[in-house]
Motif scaffolding. Structure first.
Motif, short mmCIF file in Angstrom:
data_model
loop_
_atom_site.label_atom_id
_atom_site.label_comp_id
_atom_site.label_asym_id
_atom_site.label_seq_id
_atom_site.Cartn_x
_atom_site.Cartn_y
_atom_site.Cartn_z
N VAL A 217 2.08 4.54 4.07
CA VAL A 217 2.76 3.41 4.71
C VAL A 217 1.77 2.64 5.58
O VAL A 217 1.34 1.55 5.24
CB VAL A 217 4.00 3.87 5.51
CG1 VAL A 217 4.69 2.65 6.16
CG2 VAL A 217 4.99 4.59 4.60
N ASP A 218 1.36 3.23 6.71
CA ASP A 218 0.51 2.44 7.63
C ASP A 218 -0.98 2.56 7.32
O ASP A 218 -1.76 1.67 7.63
CB ASP A 218 0.79 2.82 9.08
CG ASP A 218 0.38 4.26 9.41
OD1 ASP A 218 0.17 5.04 8.46
OD2 ASP A 218 0.27 4.59 10.60
N GLY A 219 -1.40 3.68 6.73
CA GLY A 219 -2.81 3.84 6.41
C GLY A 219 -3.70 4.08 7.61
O GLY A 219 -4.92 3.99 7.51
N GLY A 221 -2.98 6.88 9.93
CA GLY A 221 -2.78 8.22 10.49
C GLY A 221 -1.64 8.29 11.48
O GLY A 221 -1.50 9.30 12.19
N MET A 222 -0.78 7.26 11.56
CA MET A 222 0.30 7.23 12.56
C MET A 222 1.65 7.64 11.98
O MET A 222 2.44 8.29 12.65
CB MET A 222 0.44 5.82 13.15
CG MET A 222 -0.81 5.25 13.73
SD MET A 222 -1.17 5.93 15.33
CE MET A 222 -0.05 4.98 16.32
N CYS A 223 1.95 7.28 10.73
CA CYS A 223 3.33 7.45 10.25
C CYS A 223 3.57 8.83 9.63
O CYS A 223 4.71 9.27 9.57
CB CYS A 223 3.66 6.36 9.22
SG CYS A 223 2.82 6.57 7.64
N GLY A 224 2.54 9.48 9.13
CA GLY A 224 2.70 10.82 8.55
C GLY A 224 3.12 10.83 7.10
O GLY A 224 3.27 11.90 6.51
N CYS A 226 1.58 10.24 4.41
CA CYS A 226 0.59 10.74 3.45
C CYS A 226 0.15 12.16 3.77
O CYS A 226 -0.89 12.59 3.28
CB CYS A 226 -0.63 9.82 3.46
SG CYS A 226 -1.53 9.91 5.00
N CYS A 238 -4.83 9.35 4.50
CA CYS A 238 -5.39 8.01 4.75
C CYS A 238 -6.57 8.04 5.70
O CYS A 238 -7.45 7.17 5.60
CB CYS A 238 -4.30 7.07 5.25
SG CYS A 238 -3.60 7.52 6.85
FE1 FES Z 1 0.69 6.85 7.52
FE2 FES Z 1 -1.34 8.10 6.36
S1 FES Z 1 -0.17 6.48 5.57
S2 FES Z 1 -0.36 8.59 8.25
#
Ligand code: FES
Ligand code: NAD
Length: 278
Positions: A217-219, A221-224, A226, A238
């Motif tokens: 999603v965010d790429g 490391g914030m949303c989790g 991946c 990511c």
């Molecule tokens: Fe969100 Fe990696 S895409 S933590």
């Protein structure tokens, strides 16, 4: 907005675009990826940077049309635009020590992420044995490009329509059995393939790397979204990847997480009355 400069149809389901993205092209290193959105309502999808030309300011992406977003992307033409194109993301690949035998394995659309890695190794003076495979001859991509950067290129198809009949892991087994030392194996492709390769090379103690592409999603490391378990620890593909030690990756968890939204993806495709031809 990011202009699509060149479009190439590689097969009935594989497309290549050169994207005008000078800032990304200037910084991109082999192994990194971008996250794009086709339009401002669209989902974010990660795609490995297949090639970068800092002088022309272009990034090459290659993808397989599997869901609504990739069909929508595949229906774009040269001269049209993408809403977002963020990158380069992820850690660049590390080069193995020179002199050793390196084997690169690309399965299906995974040949696209393997290609920039083999090219980087070739440019660094390393000889790479490449093994590429696809379901049928029609779905085999980047054969000429892989041949140009590989010391040896071995090809297989599941149905035997081109090259050796069988899976990439069948050819890899021949190299594991020949007894010559292998410095490193890099394997990229569908999850079942990467899991098979990991299990296959573990008893031989050969360093084996895989490149993962879970939902992102965010790429940053914030949303989790991946997250993946590697060596018993949570990692974010990511920022900590996308390349990981294959012998440490929890493929069962990855597979379960990869299938979490399959019904919704199927529904989105079915509800799209245009059948992807936007
Ligand atoms: Fe969100 Fe990696 S895409 S933590
Ligand atoms: P596919 O199913 O056509 O398989 C491609 C090749 O991989 C086969 O020809 C075979 O040689 C090998 N393979 C497949 N299953 C195997 C098994 N069980 N054992 C040994 N070898 C096996 O693959 P595809 O349709 O091109 O790939 C689609 C998948 O690839 C999607 O699930 C997508 O998420 C994934 N993908 C991964 C990456 C990545 O960076 N890892 C990038 C893009 C796509």
């Amino acid at each position: 907005m990011y202009r699509l400069i060149t479009k190439k149809v590689l097969s009935s389901v594989h497309k290549l675009f050169e994207v005008d993205a000078p800032l990304v092209a200037r910084k991109a290193k082999p192994g990194q990826f971008v996250i794009l959105r086709v339009d401002d309502q669209g989902e974010r999808i990660p795609l490995t940077i297949a090639d970068a030309d800092p002088e022309r300011g272009t990034i090459t992406i290659i993808f397989q049309e599997v869901g609504l977003t990739t069909q929508y992307l595949g229906a774009k033409e040269s001269g049209e635009y993408l809403a977002d194109f963020v990158g380069p993301l992820g850690k660049p690949m590390e080069l193995p020590s020179p002199g050793g035998r390196v084997i690169a394995v690309g399965g299906g659309v995974g040949i696209a992420p393997v290609y920039p890695k083999v090219k980087a190794l070739h440019n660094a003076g390393l000889n790479v044995i490449s093994i590429i495979g696809a379901r049928t001859r029609e779905f085999l991509i980047l054969e000429d490009e892989m041949r140009a950067v590989s010391a040896e290129l071995h090809i297989c198809t599941d149905d035997g329509s081109y090259g050796q009949h069988g899976f990439v892991s069948d050819i890899l087994q021949q190299f594991l059995d020949d007894g010559k030392p292998i410095e490193e194996i890099i394997a990229v492709g569908p999850l079942p393939m990467m899991r098979v390769v990991a299990n296959q090379t573990r008893p031989y103690g050969v360093k084996t790397l895989v490149s993962l592409n879970p939902i992102m999603v965010d790429g940053t490391g914030m949303c989790g979204a991946c997250r993946v378990t590697v060596g018993g620890k949570t990692r974010f593909t990511c920022v900590d990847g996308p390349v990981f030690d294959a012998h440490q990756v929890d493929f069962d968890e990855l597979r379960a997480r990869a299938g979490m939204y399959l019904d919704k993806e199927k529904m989105a495709l079915e509800n799209c009355r245009c059948g992807g031809a936007h």
